[in-house]
Scaffold this motif. Structure first.
Motif, PDB file in Angstrom:
ATOM      1  N   HIS A   1     -26.359  21.411  29.915  1.00 21.27           N
ATOM      2  CA  HIS A   1     -26.611  19.992  30.179  1.00 21.27           C
ATOM      3  C   HIS A   1     -26.922  19.316  28.850  1.00 21.27           C
ATOM      4  O   HIS A   1     -27.641  19.876  28.022  1.00 21.27           O
ATOM      5  CB  HIS A   1     -27.808  19.816  31.122  1.00 21.27           C
ATOM      6  CG  HIS A   1     -27.777  20.747  32.281  1.00 21.27           C
ATOM      7  ND1 HIS A   1     -26.983  20.543  33.378  1.00 21.27           N
ATOM      8  CD2 HIS A   1     -28.428  21.914  32.502  1.00 21.27           C
ATOM      9  CE1 HIS A   1     -27.155  21.539  34.229  1.00 21.27           C
ATOM     10  NE2 HIS A   1     -28.017  22.382  33.716  1.00 21.27           N
TER      11      HIS A   1
ATOM     12  N   ARG B   1     -20.886  22.705  44.173  1.00 20.45           N
ATOM     13  CA  ARG B   1     -21.676  22.459  42.961  1.00 20.45           C
ATOM     14  C   ARG B   1     -20.762  22.376  41.735  1.00 20.45           C
ATOM     15  O   ARG B   1     -20.946  21.511  40.878  1.00 20.45           O
ATOM     16  CB  ARG B   1     -22.712  23.561  42.797  1.00 20.45           C
ATOM     17  CG  ARG B   1     -23.677  23.339  41.678  1.00 20.45           C
ATOM     18  CD  ARG B   1     -24.546  22.134  41.880  1.00 20.45           C
ATOM     19  NE  ARG B   1     -25.588  22.474  42.824  1.00 20.45           N
ATOM     20  CZ  ARG B   1     -26.398  21.602  43.376  1.00 20.45           C
ATOM     21  NH1 ARG B   1     -26.304  20.334  43.075  1.00 20.45           N
ATOM     22  NH2 ARG B   1     -27.304  21.981  44.221  1.00 20.45           N
TER      23      ARG B   1
ATOM     24  N   GLN C   1     -19.000  19.012  41.884  1.00 20.61           N
ATOM     25  CA  GLN C   1     -19.949  17.937  41.580  1.00 20.61           C
ATOM     26  C   GLN C   1     -20.275  17.884  40.086  1.00 20.61           C
ATOM     27  O   GLN C   1     -20.213  16.823  39.464  1.00 20.61           O
ATOM     28  CB  GLN C   1     -21.228  18.165  42.391  1.00 20.61           C
ATOM     29  CG  GLN C   1     -22.324  17.171  42.123  1.00 20.61           C
ATOM     30  CD  GLN C   1     -23.629  17.594  42.802  1.00 20.61           C
ATOM     31  OE1 GLN C   1     -23.928  18.779  42.954  1.00 20.61           O
ATOM     32  NE2 GLN C   1     -24.394  16.616  43.230  1.00 20.61           N
ATOM     33  N   MET C   2     -20.626  19.010  39.508  1.00 17.26           N
ATOM     34  CA  MET C   2     -21.040  19.034  38.111  1.00 17.26           C
ATOM     35  C   MET C   2     -19.875  18.779  37.163  1.00 17.26           C
ATOM     36  O   MET C   2     -20.075  18.236  36.072  1.00 17.26           O
ATOM     37  CB  MET C   2     -21.728  20.353  37.791  1.00 17.26           C
ATOM     38  CG  MET C   2     -23.064  20.507  38.510  1.00 17.26           C
ATOM     39  SD  MET C   2     -23.830  22.123  38.256  1.00 17.26           S
ATOM     40  CE  MET C   2     -24.336  21.972  36.538  1.00 17.26           C
ATOM     41  N   SER C   3     -18.674  19.138  37.562  1.00 17.50           N
ATOM     42  CA  SER C   3     -17.498  18.902  36.724  1.00 17.50           C
ATOM     43  C   SER C   3     -17.199  17.421  36.551  1.00 17.50           C
ATOM     44  O   SER C   3     -16.504  17.031  35.609  1.00 17.50           O
ATOM     45  CB  SER C   3     -16.281  19.617  37.313  1.00 17.50           C
ATOM     46  OG  SER C   3     -16.474  21.003  37.289  1.00 17.50           O
ATOM     47  N   GLN C   4     -17.707  16.600  37.441  1.00 14.22           N
ATOM     48  CA  GLN C   4     -17.476  15.154  37.385  1.00 14.22           C
ATOM     49  C   GLN C   4     -18.432  14.444  36.429  1.00 14.22           C
ATOM     50  O   GLN C   4     -18.250  13.270  36.137  1.00 14.22           O
ATOM     51  CB  GLN C   4     -17.609  14.541  38.786  1.00 14.22           C
ATOM     52  CG  GLN C   4     -16.677  15.134  39.823  1.00 14.22           C
ATOM     53  CD  GLN C   4     -15.224  15.015  39.430  1.00 14.22           C
ATOM     54  OE1 GLN C   4     -14.763  13.960  39.017  1.00 14.22           O
ATOM     55  NE2 GLN C   4     -14.494  16.109  39.549  1.00 14.22           N
ATOM     56  N   CYS C   5     -19.454  15.136  35.968  1.00 10.30           N
ATOM     57  CA  CYS C   5     -20.489  14.518  35.121  1.00 10.30           C
ATOM     58  C   CYS C   5     -20.192  14.789  33.650  1.00 10.30           C
ATOM     59  O   CYS C   5     -20.030  15.947  33.249  1.00 10.30           O
ATOM     60  CB  CYS C   5     -21.856  15.074  35.512  1.00 10.30           C
ATOM     61  SG  CYS C   5     -23.196  14.345  34.558  1.00 10.30           S
ATOM     62  N   ASP C   6     -20.171  13.735  32.843  1.00 11.09           N
ATOM     63  CA  ASP C   6     -19.852  13.917  31.424  1.00 11.09           C
ATOM     64  C   ASP C   6     -21.014  14.490  30.617  1.00 11.09           C
ATOM     65  O   ASP C   6     -20.865  14.787  29.445  1.00 11.09           O
ATOM     66  CB  ASP C   6     -19.354  12.613  30.811  1.00 11.09           C
ATOM     67  CG  ASP C   6     -20.413  11.532  30.737  1.00 11.09           C
ATOM     68  OD1 ASP C   6     -21.484  11.666  31.351  1.00 11.09           O
ATOM     69  OD2 ASP C   6     -20.163  10.514  30.054  1.00 11.09           O
ATOM     70  N   ARG C   7     -22.160  14.660  31.224  1.00  9.65           N
ATOM     71  CA  ARG C   7     -23.307  15.269  30.542  1.00  9.65           C
ATOM     72  C   ARG C   7     -23.476  16.745  30.907  1.00  9.65           C
ATOM     73  O   ARG C   7     -24.509  17.341  30.638  1.00  9.65           O
ATOM     74  CB  ARG C   7     -24.587  14.502  30.850  1.00  9.65           C
ATOM     75  CG  ARG C   7     -24.583  13.104  30.271  1.00  9.65           C
ATOM     76  CD  ARG C   7     -25.986  12.594  30.080  1.00  9.65           C
ATOM     77  NE  ARG C   7     -25.977  11.342  29.360  1.00  9.65           N
ATOM     78  CZ  ARG C   7     -25.941  11.223  28.038  1.00  9.65           C
ATOM     79  NH1 ARG C   7     -25.895  12.299  27.287  1.00  9.65           N
ATOM     80  NH2 ARG C   7     -25.943  10.042  27.470  1.00  9.65           N
ATOM     81  N   GLU C   8     -22.467  17.322  31.516  1.00  9.61           N
ATOM     82  CA  GLU C   8     -22.485  18.729  31.909  1.00  9.61           C
ATOM     83  C   GLU C   8     -21.301  19.441  31.265  1.00  9.61           C
ATOM     84  O   GLU C   8     -20.234  18.860  31.117  1.00  9.61           O
ATOM     85  CB  GLU C   8     -22.349  18.880  33.432  1.00  9.61           C
ATOM     86  CG  GLU C   8     -23.346  18.106  34.255  1.00  9.61           C
ATOM     87  CD  GLU C   8     -24.744  18.680  34.181  1.00  9.61           C
ATOM     88  OE1 GLU C   8     -24.893  19.885  33.883  1.00  9.61           O
ATOM     89  OE2 GLU C   8     -25.692  17.932  34.423  1.00  9.61           O
TER      90      GLU C   8
END
Length: 141
Positions: free
Chosen positions: A61, A33, A36-43
């Motif tokens: 978020h 997790r 995965q979340m580290s790859q999203c620029d909205r997190e």
């Protein structure tokens, strides 16, 4: 104290902090997790480190709004180690998140905090949050 991005190596400590919040047994899926979340620029997954030890974390978020000009930030999980609460760590992290939200053009920060978390509510009220009625959930599992 240093605020930095969460890394997979922090998973064990973050799992311990989640358990303090009442979320046990996250160890088996937490590294994936975090990755995965580290790859999203909205997190934003952040930890607070003091003398090489993670003592707090926050997950935020950033969500666009279609009907309003500003986006909003949502704190989903925020924990300070129970052994060092009430020493200014939470305030430092919340102020940091406020700066991030402002820089991203957010017009508010929101969160859900269970009714049993009276100490957390007092903290958020001191930080300028207000209670807004009606939080609806549809559980899928």
């Amino acid at each position: 104290m240093q605020i930095r991005n969460m890394e997979v190596k922090d998973a064990t400590t973050v799992a311990d902090l989640l358990e303090q919040m009442g979320y046990p047994n996250t160890e088996h899926f937490l590294p994936n997790r975090i990755e995965q979340m580290s790859q999203c620029d909205r997190e934003a997954l952040l930890v607070v480190e003091e003398e090489g030890q993670v003592i707090a974390f926050i997950s935020v978020h950033f969500i666009p709004q279609i009907a309003l000009e500003g986006d909003f930030a949502r704190i989903s999980y925020f924990a300070v180690d129970q052994n060092i609460r009430s020493k200014g760590v939470g305030r430092l992290v919340e102020e940091h998140i406020t700066e991030l939200a402002n820089a991203r053009g957010c017009d508010r920060i929101e969160l859900h905090s269970h009714s049993r978390r009276a100490d957390a509510h007092r903290f958020y009220f001191r930080q300028g949050y207000e209670e807004v009625p009606k939080y609806l959930v549809k559980h899928l599992r």
